[in-house]
Design a protein around this motif. Structure first.
Motif, short mmCIF file in Angstrom:
data_model
loop_
_atom_site.label_atom_id
_atom_site.label_comp_id
_atom_site.label_asym_id
_atom_site.label_seq_id
_atom_site.Cartn_x
_atom_site.Cartn_y
_atom_site.Cartn_z
N TRP A 64 0.83 -1.21 0.00
CA TRP A 64 0.00 0.00 0.00
C TRP A 64 0.86 1.25 0.00
CZ3 TRP A 64 -0.52 3.79 3.85
CH2 TRP A 64 -1.56 4.72 3.63
N LEU A 65 1.93 1.26 0.80
CA LEU A 65 2.82 2.42 0.84
C LEU A 65 3.51 2.62 -0.51
CD1 LEU A 65 4.48 2.01 4.37
CD2 LEU A 65 2.83 3.75 3.65
N GLY A 66 3.87 1.50 -1.15
CA GLY A 66 4.50 1.60 -2.47
C GLY A 66 3.58 2.26 -3.49
N ARG A 67 2.30 1.91 -3.43
CA ARG A 67 1.32 2.53 -4.34
C ARG A 67 1.16 4.00 -4.00
NH1 ARG A 67 -4.19 -0.64 -4.75
NH2 ARG A 67 -4.48 1.07 -6.23
N LEU A 68 1.17 4.32 -2.70
CA LEU A 68 1.01 5.71 -2.27
C LEU A 68 2.18 6.56 -2.76
CD1 LEU A 68 -0.80 7.59 -0.57
CD2 LEU A 68 0.69 7.08 1.39
N LEU A 69 3.38 5.99 -2.72
CA LEU A 69 4.58 6.71 -3.16
C LEU A 69 4.81 6.61 -4.67
CD1 LEU A 69 6.99 5.65 -0.27
CD2 LEU A 69 5.81 7.84 -0.54
N ARG A 70 3.95 5.84 -5.34
CA ARG A 70 4.00 5.67 -6.79
C ARG A 70 5.34 5.11 -7.28
NH1 ARG A 70 0.82 11.01 -9.27
NH2 ARG A 70 -1.14 10.65 -8.15
N ILE A 71 5.88 4.16 -6.54
CA ILE A 71 7.10 3.49 -6.99
C ILE A 71 6.72 2.40 -7.97
CG2 ILE A 71 8.24 3.97 -4.79
CD1 ILE A 71 7.90 1.04 -4.09
N PRO A 72 7.61 2.05 -8.90
CA PRO A 72 7.28 0.97 -9.84
C PRO A 72 7.16 -0.36 -9.12
CG PRO A 72 9.60 1.59 -10.01
CD PRO A 72 8.94 2.61 -9.11
N LEU A 73 6.31 -1.23 -9.61
CA LEU A 73 6.09 -2.55 -9.02
C LEU A 73 5.85 -2.46 -7.51
CD1 LEU A 73 8.92 -4.54 -10.86
CD2 LEU A 73 6.52 -4.37 -11.50
N PRO A 74 4.88 -1.68 -7.05
CA PRO A 74 4.71 -1.46 -5.60
C PRO A 74 4.47 -2.73 -4.80
CG PRO A 74 2.74 -0.78 -6.80
CD PRO A 74 3.80 -1.06 -7.84
N GLU A 75 3.73 -3.71 -5.37
CA GLU A 75 3.44 -4.93 -4.63
C GLU A 75 4.67 -5.81 -4.45
OE1 GLU A 75 2.14 -5.93 -8.90
OE2 GLU A 75 2.58 -4.21 -7.65
N PHE A 76 5.73 -5.51 -5.20
CA PHE A 76 6.95 -6.30 -5.11
C PHE A 76 8.10 -5.49 -4.51
CE2 PHE A 76 10.83 -8.16 -7.10
CZ PHE A 76 10.76 -9.41 -6.50
N LEU A 77 8.39 -4.32 -5.09
CA LEU A 77 9.52 -3.52 -4.64
C LEU A 77 9.27 -2.90 -3.26
CD1 LEU A 77 10.74 -1.69 -7.86
CD2 LEU A 77 11.67 -3.72 -6.76
N GLY A 78 8.02 -2.56 -2.93
CA GLY A 78 7.72 -1.99 -1.62
C GLY A 78 8.09 -2.95 -0.49
N PRO A 79 7.53 -4.15 -0.47
CA PRO A 79 7.91 -5.12 0.56
C PRO A 79 9.38 -5.53 0.49
CG PRO A 79 5.82 -5.73 -0.44
CD PRO A 79 6.38 -4.61 -1.28
N MET A 80 9.95 -5.60 -0.71
CA MET A 80 11.36 -5.99 -0.81
C MET A 80 12.25 -4.94 -0.15
SD MET A 80 13.67 -6.99 -4.16
CE MET A 80 14.10 -5.31 -4.59
N ALA A 81 11.97 -3.67 -0.39
CA ALA A 81 12.75 -2.60 0.23
C ALA A 81 12.61 -2.62 1.74
CB ALA A 81 12.32 -1.25 -0.33
N ALA A 82 11.38 -2.85 2.22
CA ALA A 82 11.15 -2.91 3.67
C ALA A 82 11.91 -4.07 4.29
CB ALA A 82 9.65 -3.03 3.96
N GLY A 83 11.88 -5.23 3.63
CA GLY A 83 12.59 -6.39 4.15
C GLY A 83 14.08 -6.15 4.24
N ALA A 84 14.64 -5.49 3.22
CA ALA A 84 16.08 -5.21 3.21
C ALA A 84 16.46 -4.22 4.31
CB ALA A 84 16.50 -4.67 1.85
N ILE A 85 15.63 -3.19 4.50
CA ILE A 85 15.92 -2.19 5.53
C ILE A 85 15.89 -2.82 6.92
CG2 ILE A 85 15.03 -0.11 6.65
CD1 ILE A 85 14.06 0.80 3.88
N ILE A 86 14.85 -3.61 7.18
CA ILE A 86 14.72 -4.24 8.50
C ILE A 86 15.88 -5.21 8.75
CG2 ILE A 86 13.31 -5.77 9.90
CD1 ILE A 86 10.86 -4.59 8.52
#
Length: 342
Positions: free
Chosen positions: A188-210
């Motif tokens: 949802w945050l990925g869609r809000l920020l309008r990043i490409p592939l939000p359903e994939f890159l959003g969670p992937m970025a969060a997982g890497a940060i954590i």
């Protein structure tokens, strides 16, 4: 749609269970895919709700991101000869694979995704976002994955007595359960920020940060396997209305590409090992486009640093993700004749 989704996922579960009996790589995904695909080709009505499918994609993005560690990627600086070889190998695979799959008459864009050197999950996610035909992409990558991982296991058998491709299980923890809820939130945050592939890159970025903050992001095994199961069943359901002759026709090109990938990887690994102190088998496992988990396990069994192998695969995955928009523009202009089924 709910009833059909439950039936389809149930059939995929049976396929995944059978695949585990034969120790297939990515058993729950490929087994589910092949079971649902075969039944779809036989006329059974199958289908998976898109919301469930995209939820599984979000979970897989979180899973892949949790494997990305900055200290591991930092080691790539010292392994630059094999990193350069990997970049050359990527170009050879993309160009050679594109030429092979355009012969299959699946269309320029689908040929590009079929030629992705590794990461079946990412290729399917990216292809879906670009409205690619997942049927042919799934067939080509399934054949590539089985051929490459099996070839790597056979190679390893010459060096050790026992090779297992089973992943280590992860216990169910409270944190792991909370991470399950993190995937759709990051989507949802990925869609809000309008990043490409939000359903994939959003969670992937969060997982890497954590993961890089030092928090244990190990997901329970059942979560990852469930995501593989749903994705495999969803892709298999895309074969409804497709003829067996088309699948067999595409299969020839998929196996050709897999053999091409193995031969070129062996040649590149031989060149790198001839001019550096890097071991031939280590470079080979870092180059060949198999699953990250399977290659890491084979490396550990053979006494090879798994960080060395995994870091190359992660870098290739990231490059492919960020290169996709540019490659799509290249293959989509100017439009040429293509897009026919095999």
């Amino acid at each position: 749609m709910l009833k059909r989704t439950v039936i389809t996922v149930g059939l995929g579960f049976v396929g995944g269970w059978v695949a585990t009996l034969f120790s297939l790589p990515l058993a729950w995904m490929l087994g589910s895919l092949f079971m649902v695909m075969c039944l779809s080709l036989m006329g059974v009505k199958t289908g998976v709700d898109k919301r469930l499918h995209r939820g599984a994609i979000a979970l897989l993005g979180l899973f892949i991101g949790s494997r990305i560690h900055a200290d591991e990627l930092a080691g790539l600086v010292f392994w630059y000869p094999s990193v350069l070889a990997m970049l050359v190998y990527m170009v050879l695979m993309l160009v050679g694979g594109y030429w092979i799959f355009t012969r299959a008459r699946v269309g320029r864009m689908n040929a590009m995704f079929c030629s992705y050197p590794g990461s079946m999950n990412s290729a399917l996610v990216l292809a879906e976002r670009a409205n690619g035909d997942l049927r042919w992409i799934a067939i080509s990558h399934s054949l590539r994955l089985v051929t490459v991982v099996s070839g790597a296991a056979i190679l390893a058998s010459f060096f050790v007595d026992d090779v297992t491709l089973n992943s280590t299980s992860t216990s169910l923890t409270l944190l792991g359960s909370l991470l399950f809820l993190l995937a759709p939130l990051c989507w949802w945050l990925g869609r809000l920020l309008r990043i490409p592939l939000p359903e994939f890159l959003g969670p992937m970025a969060a997982g890497a940060i954590i993961a890089n903050l030092g928090v244990d992001t190990s997901l329970p095994t059942w979560m990852v396997l469930t995501a593989f199961l749903v994705l495999g069943a969803s892709v298999g359901a895309r074969f409804s209305g497709t003829q067996w002759s088309q699948v067999i026709s595409m299969g020839r090109y998929g196996i050709t590409f897999a053999l091409f990938a193995l031969v070129v990887a062996a040649l590149m690994a031989w060149l790198v090992s001839s001019f550096t102190q890097l071991a031939f088998v280590a470079v080979l496992l870092a180059l060949i486009p198999g699953g990250v988990g399977e290659m890491a396990v084979i490396a550990m069994v053979m006494g090879i640093d798994p960080v060395y192998v995994v870091s190359h695969h992660i870098l290739r995955l990231l490059l492919l993700i960020f290169m996709t928009p540019l490659m799509l523009r290249l293959v989509n202009q100017p439009p040429k004749q293509g897009g026919k089924s095999p």
